[in-house]
Every structure is written in structure tokens, then in C-alpha cells.
Design a protein around this motif. Structure first.
Motif, PDB file in Angstrom:
ATOM      1  N   ASP A  23     -13.225  -2.174   8.498  1.00  0.00           N
ATOM      2  CA  ASP A  23     -14.374  -1.402   8.987  1.00  0.00           C
ATOM      3  C   ASP A  23     -14.123   0.092   9.069  1.00  0.00           C
ATOM      4  O   ASP A  23     -15.076   0.868   9.123  1.00  0.00           O
ATOM      5  N   ASN A  24     -12.866   0.471   9.113  1.00  0.00           N
ATOM      6  CA  ASN A  24     -12.550   1.891   9.359  1.00  0.00           C
ATOM      7  C   ASN A  24     -11.485   2.427   8.408  1.00  0.00           C
ATOM      8  O   ASN A  24     -10.458   1.790   8.204  1.00  0.00           O
ATOM      9  N   ARG A  25     -11.763   3.613   7.881  1.00  0.00           N
ATOM     10  CA  ARG A  25     -10.727   4.269   7.065  1.00  0.00           C
ATOM     11  C   ARG A  25      -9.595   4.782   7.928  1.00  0.00           C
ATOM     12  O   ARG A  25      -8.461   4.843   7.495  1.00  0.00           O
ATOM     13  N   GLU A  26      -9.924   5.165   9.156  1.00  0.00           N
ATOM     14  CA  GLU A  26      -8.919   5.763  10.047  1.00  0.00           C
ATOM     15  C   GLU A  26      -8.976   5.081  11.409  1.00  0.00           C
ATOM     16  O   GLU A  26     -10.000   4.484  11.758  1.00  0.00           O
ATOM     17  N   ASN A  27      -7.903   5.209  12.171  1.00  0.00           N
ATOM     18  CA  ASN A  27      -7.934   4.690  13.538  1.00  0.00           C
ATOM     19  C   ASN A  27      -8.602   5.722  14.446  1.00  0.00           C
ATOM     20  O   ASN A  27      -9.091   6.760  13.979  1.00  0.00           O
ATOM     21  N   GLU A  28      -8.577   5.453  15.722  1.00  0.00           N
ATOM     22  CA  GLU A  28      -9.264   6.342  16.679  1.00  0.00           C
ATOM     23  C   GLU A  28      -8.647   7.734  16.740  1.00  0.00           C
ATOM     24  O   GLU A  28      -9.280   8.683  17.198  1.00  0.00           O
ATOM     25  N   LYS A  29      -7.415   7.869  16.222  1.00  0.00           N
ATOM     26  CA  LYS A  29      -6.769   9.189  16.206  1.00  0.00           C
ATOM     27  C   LYS A  29      -6.961   9.892  14.871  1.00  0.00           C
ATOM     28  O   LYS A  29      -6.358  10.942  14.618  1.00  0.00           O
ATOM     29  N   GLY A  30      -7.746   9.283  13.987  1.00  0.00           N
ATOM     30  CA  GLY A  30      -7.991   9.911  12.689  1.00  0.00           C
ATOM     31  C   GLY A  30      -6.885   9.677  11.674  1.00  0.00           C
ATOM     32  O   GLY A  30      -6.760  10.417  10.700  1.00  0.00           O
ATOM     33  N   GLU A  31      -6.061   8.644  11.895  1.00  0.00           N
ATOM     34  CA  GLU A  31      -4.938   8.378  10.987  1.00  0.00           C
ATOM     35  C   GLU A  31      -5.278   7.237  10.031  1.00  0.00           C
ATOM     36  O   GLU A  31      -5.802   6.200  10.443  1.00  0.00           O
ATOM     37  N   ARG A  32      -4.963   7.443   8.755  1.00  0.00           N
ATOM     38  CA  ARG A  32      -5.166   6.401   7.752  1.00  0.00           C
ATOM     39  C   ARG A  32      -4.121   5.302   7.927  1.00  0.00           C
ATOM     40  O   ARG A  32      -2.995   5.563   8.363  1.00  0.00           O
ATOM     41  N   GLY A  33      -4.494   4.097   7.500  1.00  0.00           N
ATOM     42  CA  GLY A  33      -3.553   2.984   7.559  1.00  0.00           C
ATOM     43  C   GLY A  33      -2.298   3.277   6.746  1.00  0.00           C
ATOM     44  O   GLY A  33      -1.181   2.967   7.167  1.00  0.00           O
ATOM     45  N   GLY A  34      -2.478   3.862   5.565  1.00  0.00           N
ATOM     46  CA  GLY A  34      -1.333   4.143   4.704  1.00  0.00           C
ATOM     47  C   GLY A  34      -0.337   5.079   5.353  1.00  0.00           C
ATOM     48  O   GLY A  34       0.881   4.906   5.226  1.00  0.00           O
ATOM     49  N   GLU A  35      -0.849   6.051   6.073  1.00  0.00           N
ATOM     50  CA  GLU A  35       0.036   7.001   6.749  1.00  0.00           C
ATOM     51  C   GLU A  35       0.795   6.292   7.877  1.00  0.00           C
ATOM     52  O   GLU A  35       1.979   6.532   8.091  1.00  0.00           O
ATOM     53  N   LEU A  36       0.101   5.404   8.569  1.00  0.00           N
ATOM     54  CA  LEU A  36       0.763   4.665   9.656  1.00  0.00           C
ATOM     55  C   LEU A  36       1.847   3.748   9.111  1.00  0.00           C
ATOM     56  O   LEU A  36       2.930   3.646   9.678  1.00  0.00           O
ATOM     57  N   LEU A  37       1.551   3.083   7.980  1.00  0.00           N
ATOM     58  CA  LEU A  37       2.558   2.206   7.391  1.00  0.00           C
ATOM     59  C   LEU A  37       3.769   3.029   6.945  1.00  0.00           C
ATOM     60  O   LEU A  37       4.919   2.628   7.142  1.00  0.00           O
ATOM     61  N   TYR A  38       3.510   4.185   6.361  1.00  0.00           N
ATOM     62  CA  TYR A  38       4.613   5.064   5.949  1.00  0.00           C
ATOM     63  C   TYR A  38       5.489   5.401   7.157  1.00  0.00           C
ATOM     64  O   TYR A  38       6.711   5.332   7.097  1.00  0.00           O
ATOM     65  N   ARG A  39       4.848   5.728   8.264  1.00  0.00           N
ATOM     66  CA  ARG A  39       5.625   6.120   9.448  1.00  0.00           C
ATOM     67  C   ARG A  39       6.433   4.953  10.028  1.00  0.00           C
ATOM     68  O   ARG A  39       7.546   5.126  10.500  1.00  0.00           O
ATOM     69  N   GLU A  40       5.848   3.762   9.961  1.00  0.00           N
ATOM     70  CA  GLU A  40       6.600   2.574  10.428  1.00  0.00           C
ATOM     71  C   GLU A  40       7.840   2.373   9.559  1.00  0.00           C
ATOM     72  O   GLU A  40       8.927   2.081  10.053  1.00  0.00           O
TER      73      GLU A  40
END
Ligand code: FES
Length: 139
Positions: A23-40
Motif C-alpha cells: 500500500d505504501n512506497r514509504e514508511n511513516e518516516k518517508g523511507e523506502r523499503g529498499g533503503e531500509l533493507l540496505y540499512r539492515e
């Protein structure tokens, strides 16, 4: 969009622009899933002991498998490369990706026996690509 040169070595290329969820390109902080996965992945790889070696992580926008978000590409000189997707941008996915990557990096030609696949990558493969100058022998 210009290309950027990186080391020619076994690496994980993460799509930085994959959506966060259906449903969402970004989370509530405006971060993309891909960026979050990269950070993990970055956080986990940074915790690695010397015995497991440094992990080369790169990011780039869109691997052209957008409907299978989040996506990554594994590659290494002279080895079969893979695109995997349908990952949630969390620690569990990052652990499975890193475990598979380490087996991939150790493998001769990029082919990891199925018995060595972490559960978390099963069903996530989208494509495999032969390295430049090679194809797999036909059976
Ligand atoms: S946005 Fe990630 S593959 Fe296109």
C-alpha cells in the motif's frame, strides 16, 4: 543516469527504491523499503566477525523487478548472478540474504547446493544470469 564504478568483487546490490509494502512506497518516516533493507544488511554485515569476511554492499535505484519488492542482485566476477525479491525490509530478510551470500561467495561458480540455502531465500529467486563469456552447459 550515469553509471558509477565499483569494485569487481562478490557483492550484494540492493535496489534502494523498492516500495515499503503493497500500500505504501514509504514508511511513516518517508523511507523506502529498499533503503531500509540496505540499512539492515549494512548493520548486520558491520557486526560480522572477521571469519565471515567483509561484505561488499552496494545500492542502486530500480533493478526492474519492481512488482517483486524488495529486490536484490547477487553478483561476482565469473559466477552466475541472481536477482531475488519479495523480501520484507527487516532483520530476518537481511540475515537470510547474508547467509546465502556467504555460501555464494564461497562457491566455485555461484551455484549453491539447495541443501545450503537458508529458508529465508527459498521462493525468492526471480532470475539467474550467466557471467560474461559463459553459459551453463545444456544437460
Ligand atoms: S523499484 Fe526496486 S526493482 Fe524497481
Amino acid at each position: 543516469m550515469p553509471m558509477q564504478s565499483v569494485e569487481r568483487e562478490a557483492s550484494i546490490v540492493v535496489c534502494s527504491t523498492c516500495r515499503h509494502d503493497a500500500d505504501n512506497r514509504e514508511n511513516e518516516k518517508g523511507e523506502r523499503g529498499g533503503e531500509l533493507l540496505y540499512r539492515e544488511l549494512e548493520a548486520l554485515a558491520g557486526q560480522a566477525e572477521d571469519s565471515s569476511g567483509r561484505v561488499s554492499l552496494q545500492r542502486m535505484p530500480c533493478l526492474f523487478a519492481c512488482s517483486r519488492f524488495c529486490t536484490i542482485h547477487l553478483r561476482a566476477p565469473g559466477k552466475i548472478g541472481y536477482v531475488l525479491g519479495n523480501f520484507t525490509p527487516d532483520r530476518e530478510s537481511a540475515e537470510a540474504i547474508l547467509a546465502f551470500f556467504r555460501a555464494y561467495r564461497e562457491s566455485e561458480e555461484g551455484i549453491v547446493p539447495f541443501r545450503g540455502w537458508p529458508e529465508g531465500v527459498k521462493g525468492h529467486f526471480i532470475a539467474r544470469m550467466p557471467p560474461e563469456g559463459y553459459v551453463l552447459e545444456s544437460g
